[in-house]
Design a protein around this motif. Structure first.
Motif, short mmCIF file in Angstrom:
data_model
loop_
_atom_site.label_atom_id
_atom_site.label_comp_id
_atom_site.label_asym_id
_atom_site.label_seq_id
_atom_site.Cartn_x
_atom_site.Cartn_y
_atom_site.Cartn_z
N GLY A 1 0.82 -1.20 0.00
CA GLY A 1 0.00 0.00 0.00
C GLY A 1 0.86 1.25 0.00
N PHE A 2 0.49 2.21 -0.84
CA PHE A 2 1.13 3.53 -0.86
C PHE A 2 0.12 4.56 -0.36
CE2 PHE A 2 3.64 1.55 -4.35
CZ PHE A 2 4.92 1.81 -3.87
N ASP A 3 0.62 5.57 0.37
CA ASP A 3 -0.21 6.70 0.78
C ASP A 3 0.52 7.97 0.39
OD1 ASP A 3 -2.05 8.37 1.92
OD2 ASP A 3 -1.54 7.89 4.00
N VAL A 4 0.01 8.64 -0.66
CA VAL A 4 0.65 9.84 -1.20
C VAL A 4 0.11 11.06 -0.48
CG1 VAL A 4 1.14 11.18 -3.28
CG2 VAL A 4 0.80 8.69 -3.45
N GLY A 5 0.86 11.55 0.50
CA GLY A 5 0.45 12.75 1.21
C GLY A 5 1.17 13.98 0.70
N SER A 6 0.81 15.13 1.22
CA SER A 6 1.51 16.35 0.82
C SER A 6 2.80 16.53 1.61
CB SER A 6 0.61 17.58 0.99
OG SER A 6 0.00 17.59 2.26
N SER A 7 2.94 15.82 2.75
CA SER A 7 4.18 15.93 3.53
C SER A 7 5.14 14.77 3.26
CB SER A 7 3.86 15.98 5.02
OG SER A 7 3.14 14.85 5.44
N SER A 8 4.62 13.61 2.81
CA SER A 8 5.47 12.46 2.52
C SER A 8 4.67 11.42 1.75
CB SER A 8 5.99 11.83 3.83
OG SER A 8 4.92 11.28 4.59
N VAL A 9 5.38 10.39 1.27
CA VAL A 9 4.74 9.21 0.70
C VAL A 9 5.12 8.04 1.59
CG1 VAL A 9 4.56 7.64 -1.26
CG2 VAL A 9 4.78 10.10 -1.65
N LYS A 10 4.10 7.35 2.10
CA LYS A 10 4.34 6.20 2.98
C LYS A 10 4.03 4.92 2.22
CE LYS A 10 3.46 4.46 7.64
NZ LYS A 10 2.77 4.70 8.93
N ALA A 11 4.80 3.88 2.48
CA ALA A 11 4.56 2.57 1.89
C ALA A 11 4.51 1.53 3.00
CB ALA A 11 5.66 2.22 0.89
#
Length: 491
Positions: free
Chosen positions: A3-13
């Motif tokens: 799973g990827f989470d594309v935020g405005s402060s970071s991208v988490k995997a």
């Protein structure tokens, strides 16, 4: 499952085990907040290619940490910051930086469309005012950058862009289109009337794929760059707030997902097509919405929540921990003995019809009250602002019985949780999860690894359950009514 989470402060995997349903590794980049470009006041842009680089770095770290091999990744899901605009050309390259969610330049374009097209047309078809969403941002590009606009091949949301980089295929979802004001709920198709108004050709809308399904697959080029297996399916995509609700297994009418960080969000599921006449909340297609099954996400956002609690900590109780501050607040009775705090000191509030009334402390008696009263009144004021917005959701037909939340931020405070349960009458369930884990499990649903959401979230760890204390309910409601009277005087 990845799973990827594309935020405005970071991208988490995150990698989630198919067998246990548990997260086995997670990482995010950059470790300091990603830069946001603001060429002019009110602008906010990011380079879409930076999301790709952050995703690569996060993925590399978790694959190494978990000792995972490329062919062990069975499905990929993506969560992303909502309402952004990415314009790509025929070579699938970005034509300009992405205009992200917190950019306000398009406000006049949305307001003009709402005025010219009429409230009834917009609300019955879009369920919202065009506002400052993706379609209005595209209208700004058309008017201010006409040469660039003429080169646009497709318009994408941030999650669509990451999926395209993974697969080489540009597509989108109904849920995504609805958050950009591109979806007509009455006609069950892209909103032709708004596209016509803005002078945008329908061909700029990418192909529509289901939220849970094989949407595309990892290309040979991306596989080599990322260290994944070519052909790995991309099987889920959702905006951050709908995905947060999915992460908390909030999929059915009446269920609520809440977060209370710097700002606060209450996201509830509605089973019938409805909208708020005053646009104090936003309504989008939830991740499990289909033409046959109405599932709408009603989004309430309050700017002045955790930021008030942090201000109180910094300025009133700087020498104690947040836990000690919570204990201090608990030493004061419900209602803070007449002190009320209206928490709206972080800009205009949509729930107040975009008024900016500021934060105020009311009823303070110098001979009676101390800092403990202020600390409690701040937390109560935050809860009451949530409940004020939830009343709007109830007016739209939402029967709120259960609130799901991650055990983080304001939900770490027992006083906050008990007050919210006491005023709303809802049971609060706290879980251990996050957006990238939710996206991974969404991928599992879309790939058929799980037969349904119940199976996918059977291993979701419930940390705590808070039931409303019915013996104290009258006191909580009395305090809430006093707060609402204070608010009404300031409106």
């Amino acid at each position: 499952m990845l799973g990827f989470d594309v935020g405005s402060s970071s991208v988490k995997a995150s990698l989630v085990s198919v067998d246990s349903g548990k997260c086995v590794a997670s990482a995010f980049y950059p470790e300091k907040e990603a830069p946001i470009m603001a060429v002019k006041a009110g602008w906010a842009e990011q380079n879409p290619d930076s999301w790709w680089e952050y995703a690569k770095l996060s993925l590399k770290k978790i694959m190494s940490e978990a000792g995972a091999k490329a062919d062990e990744v069975e499905a990929i899901g993506i969560s992303y910051q909502m309402h952004g605009l990415v314009c790509i050309d025929k070579e699938l390259k970005p034509l300009r930086p992405a205009i992200i969610w917190c950019d306000s330049r398009a406000v006049p374009y949305g307001e003009r469309a709402f005025r010219d097209l009429g409230a009834e047309q917009c609300l019955t078809h879009l369920l919202n005012s065009p506002g400052n969403f993706t379609a209005a941002k595209l209208a700004w590009v058309k008017e201010n950058e006409p040469e660039l606009f003429g080169k646009i091949y497709k318009v994408l949301l941030p999650g669509d862009y990451l999926a395209m980089r993974l697969s080489g295929v540009a597509n989108t979802t109904v849920s995504g289109l609805s958050e950009g004001m591109f979806w007509d709920f009455k006609e069950n198709q892209p909103a032709q009337f708004l596209l016509d108004y803005y002078g945008v050709d329908k061909s700029l809308i990418a192909d529509i794929v289901p939220t849970f399904a094989v949407q595309s697959s990892v290309s040979a080029e991306a596989a080599e760059e990322l260290g994944l297996k070519a052909g790995t399916p991309i099987t889920y995509r959702g905006g951050d707030q709908p995905n947060n609700a999915l992460s908390l297994n909030v999929l059915n009418p009446g269920e609520i997902a809440a977060t209370a960080g710097t700002s606060g969000v209450v996201y509830g599921v509605l089973g019938d097509v409805n909208y708020d006449l005053k646009s104090r909340v936003n309504t989008f297609a939830h991740v499990n919405h289909t033409a046959e099954q109405t599932r709408l996400g009603v989004l309430l956002c309050i700017n002045g929540t955790g930021i008030l609690n942090a201000w109180v900590h910094r300025n009133i109780t700087p020498d104690v921990s947040y836990a000690a501050m919570n204990d201090l607040a608990a030493s004061v009775p419900i209602g803070s003995e007449g002190v009320t705090i209206v928490p709206f000191g972080n800009g205009a509030e949509r729930v107040l019809e975009n008024r900016e009334i500021g934060c105020s402390v009311n009823g303070l008696n110098f001979n009676k009250h101390n800092k403990a009263h202020l600390v409690r009144a701040a937390q109560e004021g935050i809860v009451f602002s949530f409940c004020y917005g939830m009343e709007i959701m109830q007016q739209m037909g939402m029967d709120i019985k259960k609130i799901h939340a991650g055990k983080a931020n304001m939900f770490l405070s027992p006083l906050f949780r008990n007050t919210l349960a006491g005023v709303s009458g809802a049971t609060i369930e706290l879980y251990d999860t996050d957006g990238s884990v939710g996206a991974a499990k969404g991928a599992g649903i879309g790939a058929g690894i799980y037969k349904n959401s119940e199976e996918a979230f059977a291993t979701l760890e419930k940390l705590e359950v808070i039931e409303p204390d019915m013996a104290l309910r009258a006191e909580y409601l009395s305090a809430y009514e006093a707060w609402k009277k204070t608010l009404s005087k300031q409106m």
